[in-house]
Motif scaffolding. Structure first.
Motif, PDB file in Angstrom:
ATOM      1  N   ALA A   1      -2.508  11.579   4.530  1.00 34.38           N
ATOM      2  CA  ALA A   1      -1.761  10.244   4.919  1.00 34.38           C
ATOM      3  C   ALA A   1      -1.727   9.970   6.249  1.00 34.38           C
ATOM      4  O   ALA A   1      -2.048   8.804   6.840  1.00 34.38           O
TER       5      ALA A   1
ATOM      6  N   SER B   1       0.947  14.903   3.105  1.00 37.80           N
ATOM      7  CA  SER B   1       1.241  13.890   4.245  1.00 37.80           C
ATOM      8  C   SER B   1       0.456  14.007   5.255  1.00 37.80           C
ATOM      9  O   SER B   1      -0.069  13.099   6.147  1.00 37.80           O
TER      10      SER B   1
ATOM     11  N   TYR C   1      -7.903   5.219   0.314  1.00 41.89           N
ATOM     12  CA  TYR C   1      -6.699   4.450   0.642  1.00 41.89           C
ATOM     13  C   TYR C   1      -6.756   3.654   1.760  1.00 41.89           C
ATOM     14  O   TYR C   1      -6.317   2.460   2.093  1.00 41.89           O
TER      15      TYR C   1
ATOM     16  N   LEU D   1      -1.529   6.256   7.623  1.00 37.53           N
ATOM     17  CA  LEU D   1      -0.427   5.622   7.026  1.00 37.53           C
ATOM     18  C   LEU D   1       0.630   6.099   8.026  1.00 37.53           C
ATOM     19  O   LEU D   1       0.681   7.188   8.664  1.00 37.53           O
TER      20      LEU D   1
ATOM     21  N   LEU E   1       5.048   0.501  -2.680  1.00 37.93           N
ATOM     22  CA  LEU E   1       4.679   1.338  -1.918  1.00 37.93           C
ATOM     23  C   LEU E   1       4.176   2.680  -2.888  1.00 37.93           C
ATOM     24  O   LEU E   1       4.036   3.766  -2.376  1.00 37.93           O
TER      25      LEU E   1
ATOM     26  N   THR F   1       3.662   7.521   8.015  1.00 40.90           N
ATOM     27  CA  THR F   1       4.424   8.582   7.238  1.00 40.90           C
ATOM     28  C   THR F   1       5.903   8.522   7.775  1.00 40.90           C
ATOM     29  O   THR F   1       6.902   8.744   6.949  1.00 40.90           O
TER      30      THR F   1
ATOM     31  N   ARG G   1      -2.959  -0.622  -2.551  1.00 42.84           N
ATOM     32  CA  ARG G   1      -4.015   0.409  -2.981  1.00 42.84           C
ATOM     33  C   ARG G   1      -4.671   0.351  -4.253  1.00 42.84           C
ATOM     34  O   ARG G   1      -4.830   1.022  -4.940  1.00 42.84           O
TER      35      ARG G   1
ATOM     36  N   LYS H   1       1.787   4.296  -4.582  1.00 40.05           N
ATOM     37  CA  LYS H   1       0.586   5.079  -4.110  1.00 40.05           C
ATOM     38  C   LYS H   1       0.779   5.527  -2.760  1.00 40.05           C
ATOM     39  O   LYS H   1       0.373   6.766  -2.552  1.00 40.05           O
ATOM     40  N   ASP H   2       1.305   4.794  -1.752  1.00 43.07           N
ATOM     41  CA  ASP H   2       1.446   5.615  -0.524  1.00 43.07           C
ATOM     42  C   ASP H   2       2.531   6.538  -0.618  1.00 43.07           C
ATOM     43  O   ASP H   2       2.433   7.600   0.123  1.00 43.07           O
TER      44      ASP H   2
ATOM     45  N   LEU I   1       7.175   5.759   5.825  1.00 44.90           N
ATOM     46  CA  LEU I   1       7.698   6.435   4.498  1.00 44.90           C
ATOM     47  C   LEU I   1       8.604   7.161   4.055  1.00 44.90           C
ATOM     48  O   LEU I   1       9.338   7.001   3.311  1.00 44.90           O
TER      49      LEU I   1
END
Lengths: 254, 292
Positions: free
Chosen positions: B176, B173, A104, B181, B162, B183, A111, B164-165, B186
Motif C-alpha cells: 500500500a 501495508s 490500485y 497510498l 475506502l 497508510t 479502485r 479496497k484501500d 488509513l
C-alpha cells in the motif's frame, strides 16, 4: 551505458539514533539484475525501505529515474515482492484480487478496475502460469505458486524497478526456472531488478552486478569483479566457511 | 393446520406484540443498525488483529463521554478525542520506552477507564454509570438515536468508499505504501471509525461488551468465507440477526440486552467454529484424515 534508474547518493539511515546504513552510494542502470548480499541485520531491508521511501535518510538522497521518491510512488515505479513470511496467507483474498492490488495506483479513489486493469492482470497471471488458479484463496497455493502470485502483482504494477526479497526461498525448481527466465526477459526490456538473497549460487548464474552490504556498501559492481572470496569474507565477517554455513541455514528454514 | 396456527401465534407473541411498545420499536431498530455498523467494521478489526486495540479504545472513551456530557456537546466528540488520544498515547509510550505493546495497551486503557470512573462518580449529574457500562437500548433517548444514525452513516459511507484501500492496508501495508497510498491516513481512519462505533455500541451493549460487537461477527464470518466481500456480508447478517434477536430475548426474559446480544453472537461463533464447511473443527479433522 544505459540510463541510471536507481541513484542512491551517500545515504545514511538511522532508527532512534542508531545507524542502520552508513554513507551508501549506488548507481544502478536500466536493464541490470543486481544481487544484494549481506547478513541478517546488515541493512538489506533498510536499503529496500530507503528505495521505497519508507525511511527518510538522515543524510543523502535517493532518486529513481531522476525523480524524488514521492513522485516515484505516485507513478508506481517501484514494485516490491515480499518474503513469504511477511504475508498473511489466511487473509480472505483470492489470487486475482492480490494481482489486482498491483493496479490500485492507476485506478480512481474507489479502485474500480477498468478494462485495461483487467487485461493487465490477466496477462500477468498468464505469464506466471496462474490464470487457472485465479479464484483460489492465496493460502491454498503451493510455495512456488505463492511466490509467482506476488511476482504477478509486481508485473501488473508495471513498475520498472523491482525489489525482490529472498525470491528463491522455499520455491520448487519449476518456479525458480520460470522466475529466472522472466527476470531475464524483464532485464531485456530495461527493468532494473534488485534481489536480496542468501542464495549465493544464484548470484553467479544470472546477476550482472552485486552489492555487498554490511551496514555500509562494502563493494559493488560487476559480479565477476566484486564476487570474490575476499569480499565475501568481509561481508560475512569471517571465513568463507561461515558464509556457506549461513547459506545452508537459510535453506534449512524452509 | 394446528401446527401452523400455533406457529403463527407464537411468532406474533414473540416478535409482533412487543412492538406495541414504542421503546421496543426504537430498541430493535437501533440495535439492528448498531449491529450492522459494528459487524461491518469487525471484519477489518479481525483481519488486522486489532481485537485488543478495539477493547482498549472502547474502554478509553469513557472519560471523553463524561466530559462531553458535562460540556453538553455530543458524546461522540468526547469519545472520539479520547479514543484516538488513547491510541496516540499507546504509540508514544511504545516508541519511547522498552515496554511491550500489549502491556502498554493494558496500561493505557485501564488508566483512561479509571479516570472515567472517577469523573462519573465525582460529577453531580444524571449520568447513570450502569447505562454507560452495560448499555440501555430499551431506554434510549431520541437524541441518542439521532447520534447513532449519524455515526452509522459516517462509518458505512467511509467503509464503502475506502473499502479496497482498507483491505489492502490490512493485508499488505508495505505494498500500500509503495504505491503511494497514505497508510497513516488509513490507520487513523480505521481508528476514528473504531472510536465512533464504540460510542454507537455504547448505547446498546455498553462499553464493557462493545468489543464483542466489534470482533465476534467478523471472527465468525472469517470461519465461513474465503472472500472478503462474502465475509463482510455474512458478518453484517450475523450482526443484525443477533442484535435484533438478542433485544427480543432480553425483552421476554427481562434480562440484560447487551448480555443477550453478545451471548447470542458467541453461540453463533461456537456453531460456526464446529460446523463451518471448510474451516470448522469437524471439516478440519476430516481434512487431516484425507491427507494422511
Amino acid at each position: 551505458m544505459g540510463n541510471i534508474s536507481i541513484d542512491i547518493e551517500n545515504v545514511t539511515v538511522a532508527y532512534h539514533g542508531k545507524v542502520a546504513l552508513h554513507s551508501a552510494s549506488i548507481k544502478l542502470e536500466e536493464g541490470v539484475i543486481c544481487g544484494l548480499v549481506g547478513m541478517n541485520g546488515a541493512g538489506k531491508s533498510t536499503l529496500f525501505k530507503a528505495i521505497m521511501g519508507f525511511v527518510t535518510p538522515v543524510r543523502g538522497n535517493v532518486s529513481i529515474h531522476g525523480l524524488p521518491i514521492r513522485q516515484v510512488q505516485k507513478r508506481n515505479l517501484v514494485a516490491y515482492v515480499p518474503q513469504s513470511e511477511e504475508v498473511d496467507w489466511k487473509f480472505p483474498v483470492d489470487v486475482y484480487d492480490v494481482v489486482m492490488m498491483g493496479r490500485y495506483g492507476y485506478m480512481n479513489l474507489l479502485r474500480i478496475p477498468r478494462s485495461i486493469d483487467k487485461q493487465v492482470v490477466k496477462e500477468s497471471l498468464e505469464r506466471v502460469g496462474l490464470w487457472d488458479m485465479r479464484f483460489k484463496q492465496i493460502g491454498e497455493l503451493s510455495g512456488g505458486q505463492k511466490k509467482r502470485a506476488f511476482f504477478a502483482r509486481a508485473l501488473a504494477q508495471q513498475a520498472t524497478v523491482l525489489l525482490l526479497d529472498e525470491p528463491f526461498a522455499g520455491v520448487d525448481i519449476k518456479t525458480e526456472k520460470l522466475m529466472i527466465d522472466m527476470l531475464m526477459e524483464l532485464r531485456q526490456a530495461g527493468y532494473t531488478i534488485l534481489i536480496s538473497t542468501h542464495d549465493l549460487s544464484s548470484i553467479t548464474t544470472f546477476c550482472d552486478q552485486v552489492i555487498l552490504i554490511n551496514r555500509t556498501i562494502l563493494a559493488y559492481g560487476n559480479t565477476s569483479e566484486v564476487f570474490t572470496e575476499e569480499n565475501l569474507s568481509r561481508t560475512f565477517g569471517g571465513s568463507v566457511g561461515d558464509f556457506s554455513g549461513a547459506k545452508a541455514n537459510s535453506r534449512d528454514q524452509y | 393446520m394446528d401446527f401452523i396456527q400455533w406457529f403463527v401465534q407464537g411468532f406474533i407473541y414473540l416478535f409482533v406484540t412487543p412492538m406495541q411498545h414504542e421503546f421496543m420499536v426504537k430498541a430493535v431498530l437501533v440495535s439492528a443498525l448498531v449491529g450492522l455498523v459494528c459487524s461491518a467494521l469487525s471484519c477489518y478489526m479481525t483481519l488486522k488483529g486489532w481485537a485488543l486495540m478495539g477493547d482498549a479504545v472502547s474502554h478509553a472513551v469513557l472519560p471523553g463521554v463524561v466530559i462531553a456530557y458535562v460540556m453538553n456537546i455530543p458524546l461522540a466528540i468526547g469519545a472520539f478525542v479520547f479514543g484516538v488520544g488513547s491510541v496516540i498515547a499507546i504509540g508514544f509510550i511504545k516508541a519511547k520506552t522498552r515496554i511491550k505493546e500489549d502491556t502498554v495497551i493494558g496500561l493505557v486503557f485501564t488508566g483512561f477507564f479509571a479516570l472515567g470512573l472517577v469523573l462519573v462518580s465525582k460529577i453531580r449529574s444524571t449520568i447513570d454509570l450502569t447505562h454507560i457500562l452495560f448499555g440501555n437500548v430499551l431506554g434510549i433517548s431520541d437524541s441518542d438515536i439521532i447520534q447513532t444514525v449519524i455515526i452509522s452513516v459516517i462509518t458505512l459511507v467511509t467503509l464503502a468508499i475506502l473499502r479496497k484501500d482498507l483491505i489492502l492496508f490490512c493485508f499488505d501495508s508495505t505494498h500500500a505504501r509503495s504505491i503511494g497510498l497514505n497508510t497513516t491516513f488509513l490507520y487513523y481512519t480505521l481508528l476514528s471509525l473504531l472510536s465512533l462505533t464504540a460510542v454507537a455500541g455504547l448505547q446498546t451493549v455498553g462499553i464493557i461488551l462493545v468489543v464483542a460487537m466489534l470482533v465476534t461477527p467478523g471472527a465468525t464470518a472469517y470461519l465461513l468465507s474465503d472472500r472478503f466481500d462474502h465475509m463482510t456480508l455474512i458478518a453484517m447478517a450475523l450482526g443484525v440477526f443477533s442484535s435484533v434477536m438478542g433485544t427480543y430475548i432480553s425483552y421476554h426474559i427481562d434480562g440484560s440486552t447487551g448480555g443477550c446480544i453478545v451471548v447470542l453472537q458467541t453461540i453463533l461463533f461456537v456453531v460456526a467454529m464446529i460446523f463451518a464447511p471448510k474451516h470448522g473443527i469437524i471439516a478440519q479433522s476430516k481434512d487431516i484424515e484425507v491427507n494422511y
